[in-house]
Motif scaffolding. Sequence first.
Motif, PDB file in Angstrom:
ATOM      1  N   ASN A 424      -9.247  -4.529 -16.431  1.00 45.18           N
ATOM      2  CA  ASN A 424      -8.757  -4.959 -15.119  1.00 45.18           C
ATOM      3  C   ASN A 424      -9.070  -6.429 -14.858  1.00 45.18           C
ATOM      4  O   ASN A 424      -8.273  -7.149 -14.235  1.00 45.18           O
ATOM      5  N   ASN A 452      -7.603   2.014  -5.516  1.00 48.06           N
ATOM      6  CA  ASN A 452      -7.876   2.850  -6.684  1.00 48.06           C
ATOM      7  C   ASN A 452      -7.068   2.293  -7.852  1.00 48.06           C
ATOM      8  O   ASN A 452      -6.313   1.321  -7.704  1.00 48.06           O
ATOM      9  N   GLN A 453      -7.230   2.898  -9.017  1.00 51.00           N
ATOM     10  CA  GLN A 453      -6.578   2.346 -10.205  1.00 51.00           C
ATOM     11  C   GLN A 453      -5.059   2.360 -10.086  1.00 51.00           C
ATOM     12  O   GLN A 453      -4.382   1.402 -10.474  1.00 51.00           O
ATOM     13  N   GLU A 454      -4.515   3.428  -9.530  1.00 56.33           N
ATOM     14  CA  GLU A 454      -3.063   3.520  -9.410  1.00 56.33           C
ATOM     15  C   GLU A 454      -2.514   2.432  -8.498  1.00 56.33           C
ATOM     16  O   GLU A 454      -1.513   1.773  -8.821  1.00 56.33           O
ATOM     17  N   ASN A 455      -3.160   2.237  -7.358  1.00 54.93           N
ATOM     18  CA  ASN A 455      -2.680   1.211  -6.434  1.00 54.93           C
ATOM     19  C   ASN A 455      -2.919  -0.190  -6.975  1.00 54.93           C
ATOM     20  O   ASN A 455      -2.133  -1.120  -6.719  1.00 54.93           O
ATOM     21  N   ASN A 457      -2.746  -0.943 -10.128  1.00 59.05           N
ATOM     22  CA  ASN A 457      -1.650  -1.126 -11.080  1.00 59.05           C
ATOM     23  C   ASN A 457      -0.363  -1.531 -10.366  1.00 59.05           C
ATOM     24  O   ASN A 457       0.358  -2.441 -10.811  1.00 59.05           O
ATOM     25  N   SER A 458      -0.069  -0.850  -9.269  1.00 57.96           N
ATOM     26  CA  SER A 458       1.156  -1.173  -8.521  1.00 57.96           C
ATOM     27  C   SER A 458       1.124  -2.610  -8.015  1.00 57.96           C
ATOM     28  O   SER A 458       2.131  -3.326  -8.057  1.00 57.96           O
ATOM     29  N   GLN A 484      -1.725   5.742   2.510  1.00 56.86           N
ATOM     30  CA  GLN A 484      -1.161   5.718   1.157  1.00 56.86           C
ATOM     31  C   GLN A 484       0.357   5.762   1.165  1.00 56.86           C
ATOM     32  O   GLN A 484       1.017   5.015   0.431  1.00 56.86           O
ATOM     33  N   ASP A 488       2.988   2.956  -0.372  1.00 54.46           N
ATOM     34  CA  ASP A 488       4.032   3.304  -1.338  1.00 54.46           C
ATOM     35  C   ASP A 488       5.383   2.745  -0.905  1.00 54.46           C
ATOM     36  O   ASP A 488       6.189   2.307  -1.748  1.00 54.46           O
TER      37      ASP A 488
END
Length: 628
Positions: A424, A452-455, A457-458, A484, A488
Amino acid sequence: MFGLIDGLLKVSRTLYHSVADVDYGCFEKISLVGAAALGAYGVHKTVKWITRKYQTRALLSVDPLQANRERIIRGLQSLHSVGLLTEINRNVLIENAPYASVLGLGIARLQEANLLEANRDVLIQNPSHALDLAIGIKCLHSAGLLTEENRIALFQNMPHIRGLRQGLECFEEADLLNQANFDLLIQNAPHASSLELGIRSLLERGLLSQVNLNRLFQNPPYDQGLCKGIECLLNTGLLNQENFDRLIENAQYILGIESGLKVLENAQILTQDHFDALIQNGPNAWRLAKGLESLQNANLLEANRDVLIQNAPHAWGLGKGLALLQNANLLEANRDVLIQNAPHAWGLGKGLALLQDAHLLGANRDILIQNALHAMDFAIGLECLQNAALLNQENFNLLLQNVNYISGIRLAPLRNTGLLTQENFNRLIQKAQHASALGEALDQLEFTGLLNQENLNSLLQNSEHASQLKKGLEHLQEANLLLQDKFDLLIQSPAHAENVAKGVEFLIRAGISTPENLRKLCLGDGAHAKALIDFCSNPVQVLNQSSFDEIIVRQSSQARLALQMLTQRNRGKPNTYMPAETIGKIASCLMPNYENDNNPTYSIGELENDANRLCMSRALEMESKEAE
């Protein structure tokens, strides 16, 4: 007498667990000795007094009175002490149970001065201020100033009565209570509480003269700071006429000076020399005080006091930097460097200490000093890497290579959420040109618990739109809507995130934020969100489901028109104007349900993810250029 007290205590001990059933008529017959006995056992205990002559009444068993029974008992004692324990007065206390104690005291004070009859009603009308009001009235009476005009002036400033009462008491004690000073106090009623602090401090030091009083009242914008500063000087034995004069002369800097005095007082280093230094460096007084405090905590004060005072604008950072080097055993070799770079001393000291801990100082000391301008940003980054066990030469070099963006590279949010991994870190460094906006967006996500990791990444995948995403996140957070599902939505239309965020808020306020409406809002490459904002900017317009549908239909009609223009222009020359595939992408973006049945040549088919980046405005712009 002791037998009576002992008997009362026994009765009290036996019955205090029950709710007080007090016949207040009893208090007319209870001697002061009896009242003292009740108080001796503790007014917080419930007392039951039963005699054959008086019938017990359970007035205090009423729920609203339970929590205030102590106040009521104290108020009754005050009334009894001046012979006013009548049925009417008892009821007044009961009706004002939360303030019964101060109301009873206020009534008693005025009764003692034979002033109750004319002022009883105003006390009862203001039960929470009754004692302050009574004392203020007594002060005016004692000075021969209790005119109707002055009474009205006092009553009209009831929100400030505590400060006014305290000021009048000080004036009375200093023999300065006259009409002119009363008028002065009333004119400054909103500042009375803060002014009283200074007035009382001057009084305690024997400095409350008419001249000093006038000078204190001549600085209303700074009165709170002045009076707190005077109190600090009093507490440390430094309050004299000369120091008072110097405070008054530097009133424009008093907020910093007073804050500095408080810092030095708490650190137990408020001396005459330090007071002089603060006064001489008024605009930087607080920074200087914080620097002196840092030196004191590191046992460096005597050796470095003068150099700190000479660098007063940077004193806090310099003091911090020197203390950090002392703790890292680096002071002797780096003291001069820190002083030469005083504006950046804190960051330099912190960075040098971190490199020392990581055994990287030898190779990088001069590099860090050469980049002193960015020393604090380096230090923050190095500390985050150290916390994540990632502080090594390679990562230091990565920070150095991106020194121009280092102020925006935010590693703390990743560290705080356990996301600061080597991978990261590398990805964030690769997006360094967008570091500032990305950093602020990371802060927003961390603050709302969405990092978090997903957000992450986005966010990184849409780094070119980081500025828009940051604005969208800020808007949603300010509106308390950053969840959340809303994040999105921003990711679905990153280039227009701010408008999407505003549109989301409008839909929620209108009560029509259904999943389908939110989906439609994100279509059109920002066109739908922009149209919604334009609609809502007109205060006459009312947003509801019908009007929202109309907005979407209107935008779709404009998109269809644009597509028709493009297809007409495109016929016969597919390679010279706009490919059919591109038109299909635009159609998919603006009208997901659109199908060109009449012209299968331009069928939509399977479209790439980047179709959403194309928009109607782009199509119209290209058509306009072709027409020219």
